[in-house]
Design a protein around this motif. Structure first.
Motif, PDB file in Angstrom:
ATOM      1  N   UNK A   1      66.845   1.934  24.319  1.00 13.75           N
ATOM      2  CA  UNK A   1      65.472   1.294  23.779  1.00 13.75           C
ATOM      3  C   UNK A   1      65.763  -0.165  23.393  1.00 13.75           C
ATOM      4  N   UNK A   2      67.131  -0.590  23.082  1.00 12.49           N
ATOM      5  CA  UNK A   2      67.256  -2.090  22.753  1.00 12.49           C
ATOM      6  C   UNK A   2      67.394  -2.634  23.983  1.00 12.49           C
ATOM      7  N   UNK A   3      67.816  -2.231  25.059  1.00 11.86           N
ATOM      8  CA  UNK A   3      67.821  -2.945  26.386  1.00 11.86           C
ATOM      9  C   UNK A   3      66.609  -3.067  26.881  1.00 11.86           C
ATOM     10  N   UNK A   4      65.796  -2.019  26.564  1.00 15.03           N
ATOM     11  CA  UNK A   4      64.184  -1.897  26.988  1.00 15.03           C
ATOM     12  C   UNK A   4      63.770  -3.197  26.337  1.00 15.03           C
ATOM     13  N   UNK A   5      63.735  -3.417  24.947  1.00 19.68           N
ATOM     14  CA  UNK A   5      63.136  -4.426  24.361  1.00 19.68           C
ATOM     15  C   UNK A   5      63.485  -6.054  24.466  1.00 19.68           C
ATOM     16  N   UNK A   6      64.901  -5.870  24.879  1.00 18.44           N
ATOM     17  CA  UNK A   6      65.344  -7.338  25.140  1.00 18.44           C
ATOM     18  C   UNK A   6      65.044  -7.728  26.774  1.00 18.44           C
ATOM     19  N   UNK A   7      64.882  -6.639  27.677  1.00 19.87           N
ATOM     20  CA  UNK A   7      64.408  -6.922  28.927  1.00 19.87           C
ATOM     21  C   UNK A   7      62.857  -7.437  28.766  1.00 19.87           C
ATOM     22  N   UNK A   8      62.056  -6.507  28.004  1.00 25.15           N
ATOM     23  CA  UNK A   8      60.727  -7.020  27.825  1.00 25.15           C
ATOM     24  C   UNK A   8      60.669  -8.593  27.644  1.00 25.15           C
ATOM     25  N   UNK A   9      61.260  -8.963  26.236  1.00 25.59           N
ATOM     26  CA  UNK A   9      61.124 -10.421  25.861  1.00 25.59           C
ATOM     27  C   UNK A   9      61.659 -11.181  26.716  1.00 25.59           C
ATOM     28  N   UNK A  10      62.769 -10.926  27.561  1.00 25.09           N
ATOM     29  CA  UNK A  10      63.373 -11.971  28.656  1.00 25.09           C
ATOM     30  C   UNK A  10      62.385 -12.203  29.771  1.00 25.09           C
ATOM     31  N   UNK A  11      61.962 -11.103  30.164  1.00 26.75           N
ATOM     32  CA  UNK A  11      61.391 -10.969  31.504  1.00 26.75           C
ATOM     33  C   UNK A  11      59.774 -11.689  31.543  1.00 26.75           C
ATOM     34  N   UNK A  12      59.174 -11.597  30.094  1.00 26.37           N
ATOM     35  CA  UNK A  12      57.891 -11.724  29.898  1.00 26.37           C
ATOM     36  C   UNK A  12      57.741 -13.115  29.004  1.00 26.37           C
ATOM     37  N   UNK A  13      58.721 -13.791  28.942  1.00 27.86           N
ATOM     38  CA  UNK A  13      58.758 -14.951  27.988  1.00 27.86           C
ATOM     39  C   UNK A  13      58.085 -16.187  28.694  1.00 27.86           C
ATOM     40  N   UNK A  14      57.067 -16.575  27.922  1.00 22.17           N
ATOM     41  CA  UNK A  14      56.058 -17.814  28.407  1.00 22.17           C
ATOM     42  C   UNK A  14      54.834 -17.331  28.930  1.00 22.17           C
ATOM     43  N   UNK A  15      54.661 -16.016  29.275  1.00 21.06           N
ATOM     44  CA  UNK A  15      53.332 -15.457  29.405  1.00 21.06           C
ATOM     45  C   UNK A  15      52.326 -15.375  28.674  1.00 21.06           C
ATOM     46  N   UNK A  16      51.427 -15.604  28.940  1.00 23.97           N
ATOM     47  CA  UNK A  16      49.981 -15.637  28.035  1.00 23.97           C
ATOM     48  C   UNK A  16      49.685 -14.335  27.382  1.00 23.97           C
ATOM     49  N   UNK A  17      48.902 -14.771  26.293  1.00 21.12           N
ATOM     50  CA  UNK A  17      48.828 -13.618  25.338  1.00 21.12           C
ATOM     51  C   UNK A  17      47.632 -12.774  25.880  1.00 21.12           C
ATOM     52  N   UNK A  18      47.487 -11.719  26.786  1.00 24.92           N
ATOM     53  CA  UNK A  18      46.497 -11.287  27.367  1.00 24.92           C
ATOM     54  C   UNK A  18      46.788  -9.838  27.711  1.00 24.92           C
ATOM     55  N   UNK A  19      45.830  -9.036  28.308  1.00 21.75           N
ATOM     56  CA  UNK A  19      46.000  -7.674  28.485  1.00 21.75           C
ATOM     57  C   UNK A  19      46.867  -7.467  29.456  1.00 21.75           C
ATOM     58  N   UNK A  20      46.776  -8.410  30.611  1.00 17.30           N
ATOM     59  CA  UNK A  20      47.713  -8.136  31.642  1.00 17.30           C
ATOM     60  C   UNK A  20      49.189  -8.492  31.341  1.00 17.30           C
ATOM     61  N   UNK A  21      49.483  -9.279  30.377  1.00 16.29           N
ATOM     62  CA  UNK A  21      50.781  -9.362  29.812  1.00 16.29           C
ATOM     63  C   UNK A  21      51.242  -8.125  29.286  1.00 16.29           C
ATOM     64  N   UNK A  22      50.448  -7.460  28.404  1.00 16.85           N
ATOM     65  CA  UNK A  22      50.836  -6.368  27.672  1.00 16.85           C
ATOM     66  C   UNK A  22      51.179  -5.150  28.732  1.00 16.85           C
TER      67      UNK A  22
END
Length: 486
Positions: free
Chosen positions: A421-442
């Motif tokens: 789960x920690x690896x998952x959370x870190x991966x989410x943060x790193x790979x989507x950094x800078x993306x817009x706050x919208x449904x597609x990003x989520x």
């Protein structure tokens, strides 16, 4: 687990799945239309009604489920038990409604219309016979009927809730939907039950055992609903609205994870009646670990998604939830464990004493912390209180379970889940950094998280992907690494 349990699990999962899908669509609509103020008014007025809804039901959901399960093989006894319980609930509902009316007229005249609409929830309790269908393990009718009504409410919200002025209509949709979903169930019950006139003495024989289930539920109300009531009195409806939405995501996930607990209650009651203790212990042990396989990544995932999800999902009134949601996220792991112990061990065993101790202890902590922290910290005080209380309740039940069954967690397995789960959370943060706050990003974050967690689980040889499949197929997989000490 028999095929009937698997089938019941399917219907309950279907209903709970739709209940999860609908809020994903309606919460953004409601949050943006009504704002924190509107959601706060709804939640505060509903919190007042909740106390009287509880009094009206008097613990019948769990007690009635258990009693019907015990006599379901005897038609005459089942008719008698059902008639007695319905008659008793008629009396409690009338008393509750009168008390609610007095309290509202004395203390809450300002928002009289809202309280009048909320009173329909109390009337709905009178017609709630879902406990009967749960007792005979017929979840199909309960699930599909509720699904049909919830769908109507869903479309009502979708088309008619546009701004703050629609708040009364929103309350009416919720209360009428609840009442209608209970009335629909009566169209099925007469095929299975012949209602009888019962003497008062026979009716009241259930009163004391029902109260045994009722008192712990009072405690539950104190450490769940009381926070909203105190916030509404000491702070403002806006504070209540923010607190309510802070809990919404976690509550949705916990509801889904805990679906199997409701389905398994009649089955566990039956196992206890046959004194199959070893099977009970093994089933409970497997169930808790299987739930954690889902709850651990869910908690880390919600925390990772909060920063980009809150702006588009809740709206500008709720920006502070970026901080609050990660704080409350651990309850996603904690609560399903406590629910599983109470529903699969304490209640089927008839051990309401320990259930009561844990809930009253939680209620006492909730009252003390809410009155201490809310004046100082406001909403965050209620959020911290909720986390502490749920931790205490689950820890209390775990200690008792360990003493009775020598229950132990598989620490190595849990650490593997946490690492994934920690690896998952870190991966989410790193790979989507800078993306817009919208449904597609989520959506992208959820896909990345699911693939990462699944891959890590396979790499670390976490067996629950296989377990969950077998569970749905009607079998409990018992690995040697989960042995219960006897």
């Amino acid at each position: 687990m028999t095929s009937s349990v698997a089938k019941n699990l399917f219907y309950q999962s279907l209903f709970q799945g739709i209940k999860i899908l609908m809020p994903v669509i309606t919460i953004p609509i409601i949050s943006k239309a009504l704002g924190a103020q509107g959601i706060g008014i709804y939640s505060f007025t509903n919190s007042i009604a909740e106390y009287f809804i509880l009094l009206s039901g008097l613990g019948i959901t769990l007690y009635g489920n258990r009693e019907i399960a015990r006599v379901r093989d005897d038609k005459e006894k089942m008719n008698q038990t059902f008639s007695e319980l319905v008659s008793l609930k008629l009396v409690t509902t009338i008393v509750s409604f009168i008390l609610y009316s007095v309290v509202v007229l004395v203390f809450f005249q300002r928002d009289l219309l809202y309280y009048l609409i909320q009173s329909l929830h109390i009337i709905a309790v009178l017609f709630d016979i879902s406990w009967f269908f749960m007792g005979i393990e017929d979840f199909k009718k309960v699930s599909l009927s509720n699904l049909a009504v919830q769908t109507m409410v869903f479309f009502g919200i979708l088309f008619f809730i546009n701004d703050y002025d629609d708040l009364p209509l929103y309350l009416l949709l919720q209360s009428l939907g609840n009442l209608l979903s209970q009335l629909v169930m009566w169209s099925f019950v007469f095929k299975k039950i012949s209602i009888q006139l019962v003497p008062i003495k026979q009716m009241t024989r259930h009163l004391i055992p029902m109260v045994a289930y009722f008192f712990p539920q009072i405690a539950v109300i104190f450490y769940t609903t009381l926070s909203k009531t105190i916030l509404g009195v000491l702070e403002s409806p806006t504070a209540v609205g923010i607190y309510t939405n802070t809990l919404n995501l976690s509550t949705i996930i916990i509801t889904m994870i805990s679906t199997i607990n409701l389905v398994m209650l009649p089955k566990m009651s039956n196992l206890f009646s046959k004194n199959k203790i070893d099977e009970i212990n093994k089933t409970l042990h497997s169930l808790i670990h299987a739930q954690m396989f889902i709850s651990i990544p869910a908690a880390f995932g919600v925390s990772a998604l909060a920063a980009t999800m809150v702006p588009w999902f809740f709206g500008s009134d709720f920006e502070i939830l970026k901080i609050y949601i990660p704080i409350i996220a651990p309850v996603i792991i904690i609560m399903p464990i406590g629910i599983a112990i109470s529903n699969q061990y304490l209640l089927p065993r008839g051990n309401t004493k320990i259930y009561s101790y844990s809930t009253f202890g939680g209620a006492a902590i909730s009252i003390i912390l809410n009155f201490s922290l809310i004046p100082i910290l406001g909403v965050i005080g209620s959020v911290i209180t909720s986390l502490i209380v749920e931790t205490f309740v689950t820890a209390f039940r775990l200690i008792y379970l360990n003493r009775q069954t020598k229950f132990t967690f598989d620490i190595v397995l849990i650490l593997k889940m946490v690492a994934s789960a920690v690896i998952m959370a870190v991966t989410i943060k790193l790979t989507t950094k800078g993306m817009d706050d919208n449904f597609v990003t989520t959506l992208v974050q959820i896909v990345i998280g699911s693939v990462t967690y699944g891959s890590c689980s396979i790499a670390l040889k976490v067996p629950y992907l296989k377990d969950l499949f077998l569970l749905l197929k009607g079998k409990i997989y018992h690995s040697k690494r989960y042995k219960v000490k006897n």
